[in-house]
Design a protein around this motif. Structure first.
Motif, PDB file in Angstrom:
ATOM      1  N   ALA A 160       0.836  -1.203   0.000  1.00 12.33           N
ATOM      2  CA  ALA A 160       0.000   0.000   0.000  1.00 12.33           C
ATOM      3  C   ALA A 160       0.875   1.260   0.000  1.00 12.33           C
ATOM      4  O   ALA A 160       0.598   2.217  -0.748  1.00 12.33           O
ATOM      5  CB  ALA A 160      -0.927  -0.012   1.206  1.00 12.33           C
ATOM      6  N   ARG A 161       1.929   1.282   0.824  1.00 11.52           N
ATOM      7  CA  ARG A 161       2.803   2.460   0.863  1.00 11.52           C
ATOM      8  C   ARG A 161       3.512   2.671  -0.461  1.00 11.52           C
ATOM      9  O   ARG A 161       3.803   3.813  -0.844  1.00 11.52           O
ATOM     10  CB  ARG A 161       3.837   2.318   1.989  1.00 11.52           C
ATOM     11  N   ALA A 162       3.805   1.593  -1.182  1.00 14.29           N
ATOM     12  CA  ALA A 162       4.471   1.698  -2.481  1.00 14.29           C
ATOM     13  C   ALA A 162       3.490   2.027  -3.602  1.00 14.29           C
ATOM     14  O   ALA A 162       3.907   2.234  -4.748  1.00 14.29           O
ATOM     15  CB  ALA A 162       5.204   0.392  -2.797  1.00 14.29           C
ATOM     16  N   GLY A 163       2.193   2.067  -3.280  1.00  9.96           N
ATOM     17  CA  GLY A 163       1.197   2.350  -4.298  1.00  9.96           C
ATOM     18  C   GLY A 163       0.998   1.215  -5.278  1.00  9.96           C
ATOM     19  O   GLY A 163       0.563   1.434  -6.408  1.00  9.96           O
ATOM     20  N   ARG A 164       1.292  -0.011  -4.844  1.00 10.64           N
ATOM     21  CA  ARG A 164       1.145  -1.178  -5.715  1.00 10.64           C
ATOM     22  C   ARG A 164      -0.028  -2.030  -5.232  1.00 10.64           C
ATOM     23  O   ARG A 164      -0.226  -2.231  -4.026  1.00 10.64           O
ATOM     24  CB  ARG A 164       2.429  -2.014  -5.735  1.00 10.64           C
ATOM     25  N   THR A 165      -0.771  -2.565  -6.169  1.00 11.40           N
ATOM     26  CA  THR A 165      -1.931  -3.397  -5.854  1.00 11.40           C
ATOM     27  C   THR A 165      -1.483  -4.733  -5.286  1.00 11.40           C
ATOM     28  O   THR A 165      -0.460  -5.289  -5.694  1.00 11.40           O
ATOM     29  CB  THR A 165      -2.780  -3.629  -7.121  1.00 11.40           C
ATOM     30  N   LEU A 166      -2.247  -5.245  -4.360  1.00  8.68           N
ATOM     31  CA  LEU A 166      -1.998  -6.576  -3.818  1.00  8.68           C
ATOM     32  C   LEU A 166      -3.046  -7.535  -4.383  1.00  8.68           C
ATOM     33  O   LEU A 166      -4.234  -7.190  -4.440  1.00  8.68           O
ATOM     34  CB  LEU A 166      -2.048  -6.576  -2.294  1.00  8.68           C
ATOM     35  N   ALA A 185      -4.132  -0.091   5.235  1.00 12.29           N
ATOM     36  CA  ALA A 185      -3.147   0.963   4.988  1.00 12.29           C
ATOM     37  C   ALA A 185      -3.557   1.865   3.818  1.00 12.29           C
ATOM     38  O   ALA A 185      -2.776   2.709   3.379  1.00 12.29           O
ATOM     39  CB  ALA A 185      -1.783   0.341   4.711  1.00 12.29           C
ATOM     40  N   GLY A 186      -4.774   1.675   3.312  1.00  9.85           N
ATOM     41  CA  GLY A 186      -5.269   2.527   2.239  1.00  9.85           C
ATOM     42  C   GLY A 186      -4.881   2.073   0.845  1.00  9.85           C
ATOM     43  O   GLY A 186      -5.037   2.838  -0.112  1.00  9.85           O
ATOM     44  N   GLY A 187      -4.387   0.835   0.712  1.00 12.80           N
ATOM     45  CA  GLY A 187      -3.963   0.331  -0.587  1.00 12.80           C
ATOM     46  C   GLY A 187      -5.117  -0.257  -1.384  1.00 12.80           C
ATOM     47  O   GLY A 187      -6.275  -0.258  -0.948  1.00 12.80           O
ATOM     48  N   THR A 188      -4.789  -0.762  -2.573  1.00 11.10           N
ATOM     49  CA  THR A 188      -5.779  -1.392  -3.450  1.00 11.10           C
ATOM     50  C   THR A 188      -5.533  -2.890  -3.509  1.00 11.10           C
ATOM     51  O   THR A 188      -4.396  -3.350  -3.456  1.00 11.10           O
ATOM     52  CB  THR A 188      -5.724  -0.798  -4.864  1.00 11.10           C
ATOM     53  N   VAL A 189      -6.632  -3.636  -3.665  1.00  9.18           N
ATOM     54  CA  VAL A 189      -6.563  -5.099  -3.605  1.00  9.18           C
ATOM     55  C   VAL A 189      -7.458  -5.709  -4.670  1.00  9.18           C
ATOM     56  O   VAL A 189      -8.593  -5.263  -4.864  1.00  9.18           O
ATOM     57  CB  VAL A 189      -6.987  -5.612  -2.203  1.00  9.18           C
TER      58      VAL A 189
END
Length: 481
Positions: A160-166, A185-189
């Motif tokens: 999430a901190r790297a701005g990369r999708t999981l 952490a506000g990331g995308t999944v």
């Protein structure tokens, strides 16, 4: 973004989807993935598309497909329009969309990497554009201790901190821990589910995430489908295909979906680099994957290092080395061009038959060049990509044609054009490997009796030119008309 239901997708749904509404049962006539592949190939050869089967003049098209799928069976499946309308209304009320391989919105990563192995249909909820964002696939066992849950959540937060999708599979244990870490952490999944899409999409904790574009859920199976081990195994390739790299946090040895999916990537598909956890408690499954070619996770400590790992393809690891579990982070591997996945030219259901050839070995010529004539002897050493391809074709057909088959039946079985199958069969008949049984034209592996008869006849004619050739009784093949 929610795609509309296209006419092609409607037709494909009628042909392959169970259309489960609540606890309803699926039709026993449904086309299997391989049957649909054959039908789709046949339609392409005629420059038609699935939606044409529902057109006012679709009766003639249905009849022209009868040797691929029984016409009455197609009629029964395409006649489920009322059931389809009910199910679509249910899906729309739950913000569930469905797309097919015939749609422009179908994920490019799946179509280009998996080709005809990409699911004919995808069901989903959330912003479909997330499926094109790549990222890190994180997979692992369902039953793990708290230390591995914490480790996996930290990986999700770092993504999430790297701005990369999981990308993960939504199963309990490692999958959910990775997804939860990224989302919190506000990331995308991207969650690739094997079952229960409707139930998961309706979960209260997921609704806002789906609406806000943080989470996309996708499945190749009906939104109401229950758990099935085979489905769980098959969806693994989708998780890897949607990602830029993968990390196996934990795996059993020689069993389980995590092991099967990782082995499929290492031995066959090779879509993305496969990393394995390299810190903490040792795991036999991870050690074995390392020996198969998986790479120790370099343990990036910040967003920049994490991003570098996903943008790089690591060098090939040393073979037959046990997985070193280390505590210090390792440098991110040097970037090189991502390898292309192998492509199987003519897949086959027949047990024990080899895949015909990988993309790197395909001769880039015409069908005539690949299967045309010439005086090449079957025992000759293969010296070109076309020869290597035909040697594999010969082996497959000699296994397949132990019972007589028509040219069109061979084409459907090998999933090639009728012209290509005809060229291969005629060449093998000229070599003497196959017999043409006459009208209707059917080919079969030449019997030992026939081969012996030809040899004996040739011997007699050489030593006794005026002698009458010995009588050769025709061989009666099981299943012949």
């Amino acid at each position: 973004m929610t795609p509309d239901l296209s006419p092609n997708t409607q037709a494909i749904l009628l042909l392959v989807a169970p259309l489960l509404a609540g606890r309803g049962g699926a039709s026993s006539d449904l086309l299997s993935p391989r049957e649909y592949q054959r039908l789709a190939r046949h339609l392409r050869e005629m420059q038609r598309q699935p939606a044409d089967l529902l057109a006012p003049d679709g009766a003639d098209l249905l009849h022209s497909c009868h040797f691929v799928v029984e016409e009455s069976r197609l009629q029964r499946l395409l006649g489920r329009g009322f059931l389809l309308s009910q199910v679509v209304e249910r899906w729309q009320a739950r913000a569930i969309w469905v797309i097919s391989r015939a749609d422009a919105d179908y994920p490019r990563r799946l179509k280009t990497r998996l080709r005809e192995e990409a699911p004919a249909l995808l069901y989903g909820c959330g912003d479909i554009r997330l499926l094109e964002t790549g990222g890190l696939a994180v997979v692992g066992s369902r039953h793990v201790d708290d230390s591995l849950i914490d480790y996996t959540m930290a990986i999700g937060r770092l993504a999430a901190r790297a701005g990369r999708t999981l990308v993960s599979g939504g199963a309990k244990g490692i999958d959910r821990a990775a997804m939860r870490g990224a989302l919190e952490a506000g990331g995308t999944v991207n969650g690739v589910l094997a079952d229960g899409l409707e139930r998961t999409a309706m979960n209260r904790e997921h609704r806002n995430l789906l609406i806000d574009g943080q989470l996309a859920l996708v499945s190749p199976y009906d939104p109401n489908a229950g758990f099935n081990v085979g489905h769980a195994m098959q969806r693994n390739k989708l998780i890897y295909a949607l990602a830029d790299a993968s990390l196996v946090v934990n795996s059993d040895l020689h069993k389980g979906g995590t092991w099967a999916g990782a082995i499929e990537q290492l031995d066959k598909l090779r879509l993305v680099p496969v990393y394995v956890r390299s810190t903490g408690a040792r795991a036999e499954g991870l050690d074995a994957l390392r020996k198969k070619g998986a790479i120790p996770w370099p343990n990036p400590q910040d967003a920049e290092a994490f991003d570098a790992v996903l943008n790089a393809v690591p060098p090939a690891p040393a073979s037959n080395m046990a997985l070193p579990l280390v505590s210090a982070p390792q440098a991110a591997p040097e970037a090189v061009q991502e390898p292309s996945p192998p492509v199987i030219v003519a897949p086959t259901d027949q047990p024990g038959l080899p895949a015909i050839v990988e993309e790197s070995k395909i001769h880039q010529g015409s069908e005539a060049e690949l299967g045309g004539g010439g005086d090449r002897h079957p025992a000759r050493a293969e010296s070109s990509p076309a020869d290597a391809l035909f040697a594999a074709v010969r082996e497959v057909l000699q296994q397949l044609l132990k019972v007589p088959m028509k040219e069109t039946e061979v084409a459907a079985e090998l999933e090639v054009s009728n012209a290509q199958a005809k060229a291969w069969l005629r060449r093998l008949a000229e070599e003497g490997s196959l017999e043409n049984l006459g009208k209707p034209v059917r080919y079969v592996v030449r019997s030992q009796e026939s081969l012996y008869g030809d040899a004996e006849q040739n011997r007699v004619q050489r030593t006794e030119p005026n002698a009458t050739p010995p009588e050769i009784r025709p061989h009666k093949w099981a299943g012949a008309d």
